[in-house]
Design a protein around this motif. Structure first.
Motif, mmCIF file in Angstrom:
data_model
loop_
_atom_site.group_PDB
_atom_site.id
_atom_site.type_symbol
_atom_site.label_atom_id
_atom_site.label_comp_id
_atom_site.label_asym_id
_atom_site.label_seq_id
_atom_site.Cartn_x
_atom_site.Cartn_y
_atom_site.Cartn_z
ATOM 1 N N ASP A 1 31.603 34.986 39.507
ATOM 2 C CA ASP A 1 30.551 34.043 40.179
ATOM 3 C C ASP A 1 30.669 34.307 41.613
ATOM 4 O OD1 ASP A 1 32.781 32.875 41.669
ATOM 5 O OD2 ASP A 1 33.481 31.393 40.553
ATOM 6 N N THR A 2 29.248 33.581 42.097
ATOM 7 C CA THR A 2 29.517 34.293 43.803
ATOM 8 C C THR A 2 30.890 33.891 44.775
ATOM 9 O OG1 THR A 2 28.398 32.030 44.239
ATOM 10 C CG2 THR A 2 26.891 34.047 44.003
ATOM 11 N N SER A 3 31.587 33.469 43.828
ATOM 12 C CA SER A 3 32.546 33.682 45.252
ATOM 13 C C SER A 3 34.063 34.086 44.349
ATOM 14 C CB SER A 3 33.188 31.631 44.936
ATOM 15 O OG SER A 3 34.382 31.261 43.899
ATOM 16 N N GLY A 4 33.776 35.273 43.930
ATOM 17 C CA GLY A 4 34.682 35.872 43.412
ATOM 18 C C GLY A 4 35.033 35.521 41.862
ATOM 19 N N MET B 1 38.866 25.270 39.355
ATOM 20 C CA MET B 1 39.059 26.996 40.324
ATOM 21 C C MET B 1 39.469 26.398 41.923
ATOM 22 S SD MET B 1 35.112 28.600 41.493
ATOM 23 C CE MET B 1 35.386 29.592 42.420
ATOM 24 N N HIS B 2 39.296 27.642 42.456
ATOM 25 C CA HIS B 2 39.929 27.195 43.767
ATOM 26 C C HIS B 2 39.436 28.035 44.294
ATOM 27 C CE1 HIS B 2 44.871 26.176 43.603
ATOM 28 N NE2 HIS B 2 43.243 24.568 43.285
ATOM 29 N N ALA B 3 38.910 28.079 45.235
ATOM 30 C CA ALA B 3 37.458 28.602 45.974
ATOM 31 C C ALA B 3 37.506 29.315 47.177
ATOM 32 C CB ALA B 3 35.809 28.158 45.727
ATOM 33 N N THR B 4 37.973 30.730 47.298
ATOM 34 C CA THR B 4 37.231 31.571 48.608
ATOM 35 C C THR B 4 36.536 31.400 49.620
ATOM 36 O OG1 THR B 4 37.038 32.858 47.630
ATOM 37 C CG2 THR B 4 39.575 32.376 47.958
ATOM 38 N N ASP B 5 35.459 30.846 49.003
ATOM 39 C CA ASP B 5 33.664 29.905 49.224
ATOM 40 C C ASP B 5 33.704 29.501 48.780
ATOM 41 O OD1 ASP B 5 31.275 30.323 50.340
ATOM 42 O OD2 ASP B 5 31.541 32.540 50.311
ATOM 43 N N TYR B 6 33.490 27.709 48.988
ATOM 44 C CA TYR B 6 33.788 26.750 48.072
ATOM 45 C C TYR B 6 32.403 26.437 48.497
ATOM 46 C CZ TYR B 6 34.194 21.288 47.785
ATOM 47 O OH TYR B 6 33.758 20.411 47.794
ATOM 48 N N PRO B 7 30.950 26.356 49.537
ATOM 49 C CA PRO B 7 29.838 26.213 49.585
ATOM 50 C C PRO B 7 28.948 26.860 48.271
ATOM 51 C CG PRO B 7 30.466 26.356 51.579
ATOM 52 C CD PRO B 7 31.942 27.146 50.993
ATOM 53 N N ALA B 8 29.160 28.678 48.214
ATOM 54 C CA ALA B 8 28.688 29.594 47.230
ATOM 55 C C ALA B 8 29.404 29.115 45.963
ATOM 56 C CB ALA B 8 29.328 30.542 47.532
ATOM 57 N N ALA B 9 31.041 28.418 45.292
ATOM 58 C CA ALA B 9 30.856 28.458 44.367
ATOM 59 C C ALA B 9 30.018 27.272 43.890
ATOM 60 C CB ALA B 9 32.694 28.256 44.554
ATOM 61 N N THR B 10 30.309 25.597 44.998
ATOM 62 C CA THR B 10 29.391 24.496 44.452
ATOM 63 C C THR B 10 28.315 25.069 43.824
ATOM 64 O OG1 THR B 10 28.594 24.112 46.443
ATOM 65 C CG2 THR B 10 31.065 22.932 45.662
ATOM 66 N N GLY C 1 43.524 39.003 50.228
ATOM 67 C CA GLY C 1 43.376 39.106 49.020
ATOM 68 C C GLY C 1 43.671 38.653 47.886
ATOM 69 N N VAL C 2 43.706 37.099 48.191
ATOM 70 C CA VAL C 2 44.520 36.378 46.359
ATOM 71 C C VAL C 2 42.842 35.895 46.503
ATOM 72 C CG1 VAL C 2 45.256 34.667 45.484
ATOM 73 C CG2 VAL C 2 46.497 35.769 47.023
ATOM 74 N N PRO C 3 42.226 36.522 45.212
ATOM 75 C CA PRO C 3 40.952 36.598 44.881
ATOM 76 C C PRO C 3 40.497 34.480 44.768
ATOM 77 C CG PRO C 3 41.560 37.113 43.333
ATOM 78 C CD PRO C 3 43.028 37.370 43.575
ATOM 79 N N ALA C 4 39.690 33.978 44.635
ATOM 80 C CA ALA C 4 39.003 32.173 43.256
ATOM 81 C C ALA C 4 39.847 32.911 42.262
ATOM 82 C CB ALA C 4 37.665 32.464 44.099
ATOM 83 N N ASN C 5 39.987 32.410 41.726
ATOM 84 C CA ASN C 5 40.501 32.145 40.649
ATOM 85 C C ASN C 5 40.209 30.821 39.828
ATOM 86 O OD1 ASN C 5 43.719 30.544 40.430
ATOM 87 N ND2 ASN C 5 42.960 31.657 42.280
#
Length: 260
Positions: free
Chosen positions: A113-116, A144-153, A197-201
């Motif tokens: 996805d767009t958050s990785g 899901m743990h999103a490092t880019d929350y707006p992109a993920a939603t 360094g820990v990606p969204a997952n």
């Protein structure tokens, strides 16, 4: 919902483990969670079907490449895997595995996805996915743990038609839920707290009658505790990994899905 025949479109539908040692992991999950298993044979590359109380709960396969870490894969349901992949690319995601048929049981793909975060897509045919939910030894929650929350939603709304309910929108806690027919099926958390360094997952929680006893069983059979148990508003939670290093979460059997 102890038993589910079909997953709604866009909802979590299946879990499988990519393992460096499938034989050892069969024994681990059987000992800790009471799962039984069946090896499907060469037609499906000796894919392992785990069952809980006689119903399909998860699967396992050997790692496709030795350099890949052991990991649990989470799949969302699709009515048309080709269309879902097309929409994922249009929304800015990447295709990791193009759609493919798996015999007569279903069709699958993998996307990023767009958050990785990496995610499987499953279009069920004869295999309808995980049947046991919300009890000890079965998936209890998917998150899901999103490092880019707006992109993920935006991605899951656009690609999987998620109806989203926001339950937290502050700097300390941003969280939303996937809602289908009034039921909460998955969540996305703003995870800017993750170390660099820990990606969204994506990860999932297995239900436990006794979280501390399950932790002891995990360690007895060669697993590790990644997050010690703690009491939260959503029950007693802990994080563990199996002997191959694949991580997942544990939760007590409280009604903690209501995050509103």
């Amino acid at each position: 919902m102890p038993f589910r025949e079909n997953a709604p479109s866009g909802a979590p539908v299946w879990f499988d483990l990519s393992s460096s040692d499938p034989e050892r992991m069969r024994d681990f999950y059987a000992a800790v969670f009471g799962w039984t298993y069946e090896v499907t044979g060469e037609e499906f590359d000796n894919y392992v079907m785990f069952r809980h109380r006689g119903h399909d709960v998860a699967g396992m396969m050997g790692k496709p490449a030795p350099e890949m870490p052991d990991a649990w894969n989470i799949y969302l349901s699709s009515d048309d895997v080709n269309e879902t992949v097309r929409r994922a690319e249009k929304a800015g995601g990447s295709v990791i595995l193009q759609p493919m048929d798996v015999g007569t049981i279903g069709s699958m793909a993998f996307v990023q996805d767009t958050s990785g975060a990496f995610l499987g897509v499953w279009q069920p045919k004869t295999h309808r996915g995980t049947q046991i939910w919300g009890e000890a030894g079965a998936p209890y929650w998917v998150e899901m743990h999103a490092t880019d929350y707006p992109a993920a939603t935006s991605f899951y709304r656009d690609v999987f038609d998620w109806q989203i309910q926001v339950t937290g929108d502050s700097d300390d806690f941003r969280y939303c839920l996937q809602i289908v027919d009034g039921e909460q099926l998955a969540g996305i958390m703003d995870a800017t707290f993750l170390p660099p360094g820990v990606p969204a997952n994506w990860h999932f929680y297995l239900g436990c009658e006794d979280v501390d006893a399950t932790l002891a069983a995990v360690e007895k059979h060669g697993g590790t505790v990644n997050m010690p148990p703690e009491e939260t508003p959503f029950g007693r939670l802990a994080g563990v990994a199996d002997p191959g290093g694949a991580g997942f979460m544990l939760t007590s059997l409280s009604d903690w899905k209501s995050r509103s």
